[in-house]
Each structure stands twice: as C-alpha cells, then as structure tokens.
Design a protein around this motif. Sequence first.
Motif, short mmCIF file in Angstrom:
data_model
loop_
_atom_site.label_atom_id
_atom_site.label_comp_id
_atom_site.label_asym_id
_atom_site.label_seq_id
_atom_site.Cartn_x
_atom_site.Cartn_y
_atom_site.Cartn_z
N THR A 107 111.65 74.70 102.82
CA THR A 107 111.47 73.70 101.77
C THR A 107 112.18 72.39 102.08
OG1 THR A 107 111.34 75.54 100.21
CG2 THR A 107 111.60 73.36 99.27
N ILE A 108 113.23 72.43 102.89
CA ILE A 108 113.93 71.20 103.25
C ILE A 108 112.98 70.23 103.94
CG2 ILE A 108 114.72 72.08 105.50
CD1 ILE A 108 116.68 69.77 103.06
N GLY A 109 111.93 70.75 104.57
CA GLY A 109 110.95 69.90 105.24
C GLY A 109 110.10 69.08 104.30
N ASN A 110 110.12 69.41 103.00
CA ASN A 110 109.35 68.62 102.02
C ASN A 110 110.01 67.29 101.69
OD1 ASN A 110 108.48 71.62 100.16
ND2 ASN A 110 107.41 70.67 101.85
N PHE A 111 111.26 67.12 102.12
CA PHE A 111 111.98 65.88 101.86
C PHE A 111 111.76 64.89 103.01
CE2 PHE A 111 114.16 69.00 99.34
CZ PHE A 111 114.70 68.33 98.24
N PRO A 112 111.45 63.62 102.73
CA PRO A 112 111.45 62.62 103.80
C PRO A 112 112.85 62.53 104.42
CG PRO A 112 110.44 61.75 101.80
CD PRO A 112 111.09 63.06 101.42
N PRO A 113 112.95 62.02 105.66
CA PRO A 113 114.24 62.08 106.38
C PRO A 113 115.44 61.57 105.60
CG PRO A 113 112.51 61.43 107.87
CD PRO A 113 111.87 61.49 106.51
N GLY A 114 115.35 60.40 104.96
CA GLY A 114 116.50 59.87 104.22
C GLY A 114 116.87 60.74 103.04
N SER A 115 115.88 61.17 102.28
CA SER A 115 116.13 62.05 101.13
C SER A 115 116.65 63.40 101.58
CB SER A 115 114.83 62.24 100.32
OG SER A 115 114.36 61.01 99.83
N ARG A 116 116.16 63.86 102.73
CA ARG A 116 116.60 65.15 103.26
C ARG A 116 118.10 65.14 103.53
NH1 ARG A 116 112.83 65.82 107.27
NH2 ARG A 116 114.07 65.01 108.98
N ARG A 117 118.57 64.08 104.15
CA ARG A 117 119.99 64.01 104.46
C ARG A 117 120.83 63.84 103.21
NH1 ARG A 117 120.45 60.88 110.30
NH2 ARG A 117 119.14 62.38 111.44
N ARG A 118 120.32 63.10 102.23
CA ARG A 118 121.05 62.99 100.96
C ARG A 118 121.14 64.33 100.26
NH1 ARG A 118 118.23 58.07 100.66
NH2 ARG A 118 116.59 58.99 99.35
N PHE A 119 120.05 65.10 100.29
CA PHE A 119 120.08 66.40 99.63
C PHE A 119 121.01 67.37 100.36
CE2 PHE A 119 118.20 70.62 98.57
CZ PHE A 119 118.53 70.60 97.22
N LEU A 120 121.00 67.34 101.67
CA LEU A 120 121.93 68.19 102.42
C LEU A 120 123.38 67.81 102.11
CD1 LEU A 120 120.13 68.39 105.89
CD2 LEU A 120 120.47 70.27 104.26
N ARG A 121 123.63 66.52 101.91
CA ARG A 121 124.97 66.08 101.54
C ARG A 121 125.35 66.62 100.17
NH1 ARG A 121 124.06 60.98 102.08
NH2 ARG A 121 124.24 61.10 104.33
N LEU A 122 124.36 66.67 99.25
CA LEU A 122 124.60 67.22 97.93
C LEU A 122 124.93 68.71 98.02
CD1 LEU A 122 124.55 66.88 94.83
CD2 LEU A 122 122.07 67.28 94.92
N ILE A 123 124.20 69.43 98.84
CA ILE A 123 124.50 70.85 99.04
C ILE A 123 125.90 71.00 99.62
CG2 ILE A 123 123.89 72.95 100.29
CD1 ILE A 123 120.99 72.10 100.19
N GLY A 124 126.24 70.14 100.57
CA GLY A 124 127.56 70.21 101.18
C GLY A 124 128.68 70.08 100.17
N SER A 125 128.42 69.34 99.08
CA SER A 125 129.45 69.17 98.05
C SER A 125 129.74 70.48 97.31
CB SER A 125 129.03 68.10 97.05
OG SER A 125 127.94 68.54 96.24
N LEU A 126 128.85 71.46 97.45
CA LEU A 126 129.06 72.76 96.80
C LEU A 126 129.92 73.69 97.65
CD1 LEU A 126 125.36 73.51 95.73
CD2 LEU A 126 127.14 72.41 94.36
N LEU A 127 130.17 73.30 98.89
CA LEU A 127 130.82 74.20 99.85
C LEU A 127 132.30 73.88 99.99
CD1 LEU A 127 128.13 74.15 102.71
CD2 LEU A 127 128.26 75.69 100.74
N ALA A 128 133.11 74.91 99.84
CA ALA A 128 134.54 74.82 100.14
C ALA A 128 134.76 75.31 101.57
CB ALA A 128 135.33 75.68 99.14
N PRO A 129 135.94 75.09 102.14
CA PRO A 129 136.21 75.65 103.47
C PRO A 129 135.96 77.16 103.48
CG PRO A 129 137.92 74.09 102.87
CD PRO A 129 137.07 74.27 101.64
N GLY A 130 135.22 77.61 104.48
CA GLY A 130 134.86 79.03 104.58
C GLY A 130 133.51 79.37 103.97
N ASP A 131 132.97 78.46 103.13
CA ASP A 131 131.62 78.66 102.60
C ASP A 131 130.59 78.28 103.65
OD1 ASP A 131 132.86 79.31 100.23
OD2 ASP A 131 132.33 77.45 99.20
N ARG A 132 129.32 78.64 103.38
CA ARG A 132 128.28 78.31 104.36
C ARG A 132 126.96 77.97 103.69
NH1 ARG A 132 128.32 84.26 106.97
NH2 ARG A 132 130.50 83.67 106.82
#
Length: 312
Positions: free
Chosen positions: A153-178
């Motif tokens: 599903t990540i492929g449904n995002f255009p490149p700029g939006s894709r990276r913004r969304f991945l950054r948003l997911i990253g905000s959910l991760l603490a050290p040791g999370d994946r």
Amino acid sequence: MTVDVHLAAGQERSLADDVHDGLTRPFKELPPKHFYDAHGSELFDLICEQPEYYPTRTELRILRTRGAELMEGVDELVELGSGATTKARILLEAGQAARYIPVDVSETVVRAAADELADLDVDVHGVVGDIERHLDRLPAPSGRRAVAFLGGTIGNFPPGSRRRFLRLIGSLLAPGDRLLLGTDLVKDPAIIEAAYNDAAGVTAEFNRNVLAVVNRELGGDFDLGAFEHVAFFDRRREWVEMRLRALEPQVVTIGALGLEVDFAHREELRTEISAKFTSERIAADLAAAGLTLRKLATDPRGWFAVTVAERA
C-alpha cells in the motif's frame, strides 16, 4: 476488546474534499482509499484470488516463512489499514506479542478482528480512523512495538507523500521498535500489468466502484458503464497507473457539492498509482524519513519484499 473511534462525520468530509479537489484539476484524479467501501473490500478480496494477482500470495509466503524472525522480541503489533486479519494472525502466531492494534477506516472491520482472533491469547485494541490523520490517537505502547504497513500500500503514495507518511510512522517508533513494510518489487512489466488487468474483469469492476461510492455518498450521477478500466506500467516512473476512461463526452453532476464535471471523449480519470520498488529505492525512502533499513525479506523469485526498519 477496546475500540477507539475517530471518524464519524470527518470521513464524509474527507471524501467530499477529495472529490471536489480531484475532479476540478486539469488532470482529474481520485485517491485510491475511496475504493474500499463494503463492496470494494469484497472485490479486492476477490482480486487477491485471481491467478494473475501475485502480490498477496507472495507476501503471505514471506510472512509464513520469516514471521518468527520479523516478530522476534515484539510485545505489540500495530497494523495500519488492517482489513482482514489473515496477515496479523500469521505474525501473532509466529511471535509473542500480547496486544494487537488494528487501524482501519471501517469500524466493522476493526470489531471483527477480536472475533477472528478470539482463539489467540491477544488483547485487541482497535482504532477506527484514517491512517493519514489519526496516527497520533493510537494507545500508548505496552512494550516493544512493530508497526506493520503491508500489502504494498505504501506504493499508492506519490514519492513526496510517501516519505512524509513514512516519517509519520517513524514518529510512532521508540528505540527498539520496528516498521514492517510490504513493498512490491520491480520485475517483468508483463507480469505487473497482468496483475492489474485480470481476465475475469474483477479489477475493472473494482476500479469503477469508486464512482459508485461517489454516487451513493455525494449524490453523483456517474454512469459506471460509460467508463472503461485502464491499467498500465509506467516504465520511466516504475509504477502502475489505474485510470477510468470516458467512452463518450458527458457531464457528471455531484449533487452534494453543487458540482458539474465535464468529461471529453476518451478523457481519463486517474484512480491509483502503485509504485514498484528496488532495494535501493526502499532504503532511500526510509533514510529520507529518518529510518534505517535493517532487513529485507523476499520470496525466492524476488517479486515482493517485507522490510524491517528502525528509527535512525
């Protein structure tokens, strides 16, 4: 089971905004998230059963063979755009996670998760919301967290939006999370195009269903039979585009928006892009979002990948 609901009227507003914005652009388009009403979800399940559609089968094979490795040390599983619990069950059975957090726009889907996983010793805390707007509403973590965004599903995002969304997911991760990220890989274009043009015509019906959603929810008068399904692989951008092509000149009215939309003969409305990835592109997108690629699990043919990433 606990269920947090964050949609209500906001869902309809999002559809109205997307339709008004998309149908008044010089090149018309609608976001693919609006495919998935109840009928659209049924059609997508049927697409996954078609012989040409390899992504779901291939990803499931990876999860079954590498699930224990993907879930090692994980205490809770968050699944974004969860849908059916097939993939969650594989991961939960492979690991030791005690909590499952399905996130989906459908309350029916979220509530069904508890029933479908009742035989597992797992606490289900569902979140009904839009994954682009409500990730800050997730319950506080109960331990080491794996956030799964599967199905390509990540492929449904255009490149700029894709990276913004991945950054948003990253905000959910603490050290040791994946992050567990499912990505369809670049391969023979004929194999890719066949997956979006199945002989049974299920994908064509699925594509036109977005017009039925607009008709029902916003008082539109689209004639579904006046549009044909188009899907092709853009070799330069390395993504699939799905479109609907008007078979004749026509004017469509969207009653709830007070909007009239002109379509010329053979004018196209884009309904989805689906990017295909290389390992280099995956790593670059993750790095741009502040994430580090830790593992790339693929099938023997190299058609699909499930990536493990952590915060850099």
